[in-house]
Structures are given as C-alpha cells and as structure tokens.
Design a protein around this motif. Structure first.
Motif, PDB file in Angstrom:
ATOM      1  N   ALA A  60      -2.466  -6.321  -9.420  1.00 29.97           N
ATOM      2  CA  ALA A  60      -3.780  -5.700 -10.365  1.00 29.97           C
ATOM      3  C   ALA A  60      -3.167  -4.042 -10.761  1.00 29.97           C
ATOM      4  O   ALA A  60      -3.362  -3.649 -12.038  1.00 29.97           O
ATOM      5  N   GLN A  61      -2.801  -3.353  -9.368  1.00 30.55           N
ATOM      6  CA  GLN A  61      -2.852  -2.062  -9.539  1.00 30.55           C
ATOM      7  C   GLN A  61      -1.223  -2.119 -10.396  1.00 30.55           C
ATOM      8  O   GLN A  61      -1.334  -1.264 -11.039  1.00 30.55           O
ATOM      9  N   SER A 102       0.921  -1.271   0.374  1.00 28.14           N
ATOM     10  CA  SER A 102      -0.173   0.181   0.094  1.00 28.14           C
ATOM     11  C   SER A 102       0.894   1.218  -0.219  1.00 28.14           C
ATOM     12  O   SER A 102       0.810   2.581   0.103  1.00 28.14           O
ATOM     13  N   ASP A 131      -4.976  -9.813  -4.721  1.00 27.36           N
ATOM     14  CA  ASP A 131      -6.408  -9.077  -4.806  1.00 27.36           C
ATOM     15  C   ASP A 131      -6.797  -8.276  -6.133  1.00 27.36           C
ATOM     16  O   ASP A 131      -6.086  -8.155  -6.909  1.00 27.36           O
ATOM     17  N   ARG A 166      -2.125  -8.391 -13.494  1.00 26.67           N
ATOM     18  CA  ARG A 166      -2.750  -9.784 -12.650  1.00 26.67           C
ATOM     19  C   ARG A 166      -2.834 -11.294 -13.258  1.00 26.67           C
ATOM     20  O   ARG A 166      -3.730 -11.443 -13.555  1.00 26.67           O
ATOM     21  N   GLN A 207      -3.511  -8.790   0.183  1.00 21.76           N
ATOM     22  CA  GLN A 207      -2.865  -7.601  -0.628  1.00 21.76           C
ATOM     23  C   GLN A 207      -3.077  -7.864  -2.301  1.00 21.76           C
ATOM     24  O   GLN A 207      -3.271  -7.367  -2.940  1.00 21.76           O
ATOM     25  N   HIS A 258      -8.016  -5.888  -6.837  1.00 23.61           N
ATOM     26  CA  HIS A 258      -7.214  -4.913  -6.241  1.00 23.61           C
ATOM     27  C   HIS A 258      -5.976  -4.523  -6.010  1.00 23.61           C
ATOM     28  O   HIS A 258      -6.143  -3.265  -5.745  1.00 23.61           O
TER      29      HIS A 258
END
Length: 468
Positions: free
Chosen positions: A247-248, A196, A241, A252, A238, A243
């Motif tokens: 994925a970010q 994060s 996932d 993914r 995390q 999101h």
C-alpha cells in the motif's frame, strides 16, 4: 470495514514470500544457473572495487572506519574488515557508485548491488558453501522481480520510490533467510521488519545518495535477519496490510498479490532471462540510446549533425536528469550527454564521468542538439535515434536489446575483461585481478565461501602474500 476484514481481502503475501525463501530445495533445484550467479558475483565485485575509489564510497568507508566495530567481513579492495552489516553498507554503496552494476531489462532495479554485498558479508559469519550461496541468490533474484511486478513497479517509481532500495530490501532479507536457514516464522518477522526500513527517493539520482540506497538496503537486510534470528518481532502481515508495504510503495492490488506465489516460482529459475551486464558506467536508461549512437557513428561525420531526435521508453525517461550536467554523477543520468560522448569518442568509459571531463565544449555543443521525448505507447525498453544532417540527409536506427542483455549477451571473456579492467582502474595488479576472477567464476565449487571472500579483500598479488 474492520482492519481484520480489510486484511482478509488480499492474499497472505508475507507468509508466501517467507515460505518460498525457507523451502528446502533439491540439489538440482538449488544448483540451477550456477554460471549466471558466478558471473553476477564477479561483475558486482569488479564494479565495487572500481567504485571503492569514488568519493561516495570513500566517505562511507571513512564513516564506517570511525565507528568502533568488530568483524571479519572484508571491505572489498581495501584490505580492511568490518562487521557484516557495515561491510554490506560500504560494499553495497561501492557496487552502485559507478552505475556500472547489473540491471534488469524489464524492471528498473540493480539486483547484484544489493544481494551480493549482503550475502557475502553474511557468509563470513555463517559458514556456507558456494552451492548454498547460489541457492540463496536464486531466492533473492526471484523475490526482487516478483515483488517488483506485484507493486507494480512503474506505479511505485512514478511515486518517487527507488525500486532497488525498496523491493531490494525484501529480496535481500529473503535471500539471507535462505542462506542462514532461518525458520519460516522468523522470516516473516524479518520481512515485516525490513519493510519498515524501506526508503529511497529517485529525486536523489545523480548524487552520492543514489548508490547509498543500495548500501542501506544490503545493510538493512543483514540487520533484519540477524534481529529476527534473535527473536525480534514485527507484524507478520506487514506486506499485505492496508497500511503495509504494497500500500505504501505500490497499489496493493489483490490480483497481482494473488499471482505472486506463482511468479516467485517462475523467477527462481527464469531470472537470468531478465538480466543484463552493463557495458557502460551510467544509468541503464541511457544504454539503449548509447548502443544506437555507436551503431550510427561509422555512417556519419559528427561535424555534419544538425539535430538528433531520440525516442525512448517512457518509464526510463522519468528517472533521467534534465539540462546540462555539471558533475560526473549528474552526467550518468543525462541521456543527451551519453549519446554525445558515444558519437564523439566512439565509446562510453569511466573517464567520461570524471568531473573534469564534463565541461568539454565539443560534447556540450553536440548535447545541445539532442532532443529526447518519451514514447508512452512502447511497452518495453528501447531507444530510437533520428539524426538529421546539415545537407538534409536523415539517418535512423533503433535498439531494443542492449549489448549485455541476456538475449544479446556479452561473452565470458568480455565479462572477465570488464572485471579485470575495473580492478586495475582501482590500482590492482593484473595478477590479483585475474586470480580473483578465477576464484569467483568457480563459486559453486567452493566448500567455504568465507575463505574465498577473505581473499577478495586484499589486492596484494598472491605471489607476494606472507599468508595463504
């Protein structure tokens, strides 16, 4: 489709990395490639000490010094100390400030600039041996490469992310989890937490912010593992996932994530085959062309050059600057500038990236005759130079392996000379530099890394110190 069902479509990636990081290895497994780790630490310390004199490193060090902080982690080459997270930030920034730190030929990343500052900062508060630091570095080096593959990294970089800063945070958290003997569940939280924190835009290449990316990644790894050890939580899925991290920052892809556990094991002992010590203090994307230019230099008179056409690896082309550089930082990402300097001066050195060196009329005149195009069909890094002379004669050369690549390595003496020269550029006496080199090359034999690290913060020659 529900969130639960969506999560189930991809492997449990966070758990796989955490399990890999925390698995206890045999003494033989843990001590693999000790020489490569020692050289990485030596090289990173050297370029960081040289980098500590740059404006970017000075600003970060001054900022850290203004914040009340209690800690014993050395700010390399300055004789000062800070809290581990702050030292990792400053030292990581200094490590990357000159763009002279180690690289990976297959993946755009600088592992040493993130892993070494974080590990050595943590080693001040967590008593560890040199052998334990070697094992932790293996873990970080493997996670760096396996995560980069699984993104996949070319897609991530194409979206504007700086892989050293994004994958680097996960690699650093995994390495620190191994070093501090964090349990698997806490490591999953640390990975979720540091994911994060991930950031870093390639748009900032050629500015002070690019080396700051490495410092922030090193700092965030220290913070995330320290918080997780105290019970701080994050989503333990995390990374995988819908999101989450992959994925970010990537695509993914379930097939790549499914392969990640095997790739972690592969890279644990194979990372030194995908590793390069940099000869030149500039973006690694310019090094193949610099080597090619130096190869051609003795076969021509620079005054006779009409035009130079450079073909290069497309993924590297995308991170270079376009147009005339106006600062030393911009010049580090200008392939045309680097090639012109190599041809005119016969070397590419720290002095070539001082701001005062950039407006050289001879360099600018030759730079303007250099034309660079990406080759979308080439699968790996390379550079091909085609030089057309005024009499119509054409010279050609191609570089696939830079000098310093593990497949075309620098000698121990050359790496040691780079370290000593880097330290001396920052004002260190030669005695201090050679003594530090001896300490670092014997890394695996140290019973206490903290004692070794403490000595590295002080450039005073050992013969002049009042304390041992």
């Amino acid at each position: 489709m529900t969130a639960t069902a969506t999560r189930a479509t991809v492997p449990a990636t966070t758990a796989a990395i955490a399990g890999f990081a925390t698995r206890r290895r045999t003494a033989t497994e843990a001590s693999l490639n000790t020489d490569a780790v020692a050289i990485t630490v030596l090289d990173t310390l050297g370029v960081a000490i040289a980098g500590s004199t740059t404006e970017a490193a000075r600003v970060i060090a001054a900022w850290a010094a203004d914040i009340p902080s209690v800690g014993a982690a050395p700010v390399w080459g300055t004789g000062t100390r800070a809290a581990p997270a702050d030292a990792a930030l400053v030292n990581g920034t200094a490590s990357h400030a000159l763009d002279w730190d180690d690289a990976s030929p297959s993946v755009p990343m600088h592992p040493g600039a993130v892993l070494v500052p974080a590990l050595l900062a943590q080693a001040v508060t967590t008593e560890v041996t040199g052998a334990q630091l070697v094992e932790a570095y293996h873990v970080g080096a493997a996670v760096f490469r396996a995560v980069s593959e699984a993104l996949p990294v070319n897609a991530s970089v194409a979206r504007g992310w700086h892989n050293t800063a994004t994958s680097g945070r996960l690699a650093t958290a995994a390495a620190l989890a191994n070093l501090t003997r964090l349990d698997t569940v806490a490591t999953e939280h640390a990975l979720g937490l540091v994911a994060s924190m991930s950031s870093g835009s390639v748009t900032n290449f050629g500015t002070m912010t690019k080396p700051l990316h490495a410092g922030l990644a090193a700092r965030d790894g220290v913070v995330a593992v320290s918080l997780a050890a105290r019970g701080f939580t994050a989503d333990r899925t995390q990374l995988e996932d819908v999101h989450g991290f992959f994925a970010q920052y990537g695509e993914r892809r379930p097939d790549l994530l499914a392969a990640l556990p095997d790739r972690l094991e592969h890279w644990y002992d194979a990372w030194p085959t995908d590793w390069s010590i940099k000869r030149y203090p500039c973006c690694y994307g310019t090094h193949h062309a610099a080597d090619a230019a130096l190869d051609l230099r003795d076969r021509l008179d620079v005054a006779d050059i009409e035009r130079i056409d450079v073909s290069m690896y497309a993924a590297d082309f995308g991170i270079l600057t376009v147009g005339r550089p106006t600062t030393g930082l911009e010049a580090k990402f200008s392939l045309e500038y680097v090639v012109a300097v190599a041809l005119l001066r016969g070397a590419v050195t720290l002095a070539d990236f001082e701001d005062a060196a950039i407006p050289d009329p001879a360099v600018e005149a030759l730079r303007a005759r250099i034309h660079v195009v990406p080759d979308e069909d080439e699968p790996a890094r390379f550079a091909s130079l085609r030089v057309t002379l005024r009499n119509g004669r054409v010279l050609h050369t191609r570089t696939d392996l830079t000098r310093g690549d593990a497949r075309n390595p620098m000698t121990h003496d050359e790496v040691r000379a780079k370290f000593v020269g880097a330290c001396r550029s920052a004002g260190w006496p030669e005695e201090s530099a050679t003594d530090a080199a001896d300490q670092l090359l014997a890394l695996a034999s140290h019973a206490s890394v903290s004692q070794m690290v403490a000595r590295l913060g002080d450039p005073t020659p050992r013969s002049e110190r009042t304390t041992p």
